[in-house]
Enzyme design. Sequence first.
Site, PDB file in Angstrom:
ATOM      1  N   CYS A   1      -0.848   5.744   9.315  1.00 16.44           N
ATOM      2  CA  CYS A   1      -1.224   4.573   8.750  1.00 16.44           C
ATOM      3  C   CYS A   1      -2.315   4.695   7.759  1.00 16.44           C
ATOM      4  CB  CYS A   1      -1.481   3.386   9.915  1.00 16.44           C
ATOM      5  SG  CYS A   1      -3.053   4.112  11.007  1.00 16.44           S
TER       6      CYS A   1
ATOM      7  N   ARG B   1       0.839  -1.313   0.032  1.00 15.21           N
ATOM      8  CA  ARG B   1       0.222  -0.103   0.018  1.00 15.21           C
ATOM      9  C   ARG B   1       0.722   1.233   0.113  1.00 15.21           C
ATOM     10  NH1 ARG B   1      -4.454   0.085   4.516  1.00 15.21           N
ATOM     11  NH2 ARG B   1      -5.247   1.743   3.083  1.00 15.21           N
TER      12      ARG B   1
END
Length: 275
Positions: free
Chosen positions: A230, A172
Site C-alpha cells: 500500500c 494513486r
Amino acid sequence: MKPIITASELVSELAGARPPVLLDVRWELGGPPGRPAYEAGHLPGAVYVDLDAELAGPAGAGGRHPLPDVSAFGATMRRAGVSADTPVVVYDGGLGWSAARAWWLLRWTGHQDVRVLDGGLAVWPGELSQEVPRPEPGDFVPVPGALGLLDADGAAALAGAGLLLDARAAERYRGDVEPIDPVGGHIPGAVSAPTTENVDREGRFLPAEALAARFSALGATADKEVAVYCGSGVSGAHEVLALELAGIPAALYAGSWSEWSRDPARPVAKGPDPE
C-alpha cells in the site's frame, strides 16, 4: 480462527471467563494523534497503542511506517497486558487500517488469538470509559515469521511470478495524484485492488464469499503466491486480513510504496495497466 469479531460477540466474550485484552489503535492518515480521542472515551478496559510510535519504527529509507523493533513491540504488548495465551481484540475508529496493522504485527510475531473489531468503535453498543487501565503485565514474547513478509526485491519478483496487489486508491495507483510520497504510480506488474472495496458502507468487511469472488477476479488462485503493498504498510495489512477472510494466504510488503518510491533505481509504472 476468524480474524474479525462482531460487536455482539465481543460483548459476550467480555462477560465470559476469558475476556480478551482490548487494544485501542485509533489513528488517521494525516489526522490528529489518537491519544486525545482515546482519553475522551474508549471501550472499558482498553489500552491505547500508538501506531506511529509503537507499531512502526522511525520513518526513513525504509518507508513512512517501517516495522517496529521487535523487542520494543514485545515490550509494548506486555505493557498492554498481552500474554501468549490471552485472546486479543484490536479496534480503531472504524476504518480498520490501524487495527489491522496491530493484528498483522501480533500474528506475524506468533500470537495465535487476535481479532479486529469489525466496524471499529462506531459499532460499539455500550458506554465508553475515560478511565485509563493499568493491566498486569503480560508475558508475550514476539517471534517473527508466522506470516509472509516481503522486502522490495521480493515484491518486484512476486509481481512477475505471482500476484502483487496494490491496496491504495486507484488514482494513486495510476499516478494521477500522489499526495504523500515522492513519485506517483505503482510497482510494475502490480494489480490495483483498493482496500476500500473490501468493506461495506459502514466499514464492515464484506462476506467471505464476496471477498473470495473479488480476489478471484483480480487473479488470486489456489496455486498462485499473493502479496500486498500500500502506501506505508498500514492499509496493506487490512487487505491481508481481507484475503485471510477469503481463505487466501498473503504476504505483506511492509515498506510499500513509501519505501519503493524513495529509491530512484526502482522502476515506476503509471496508468491503469499493471505494466
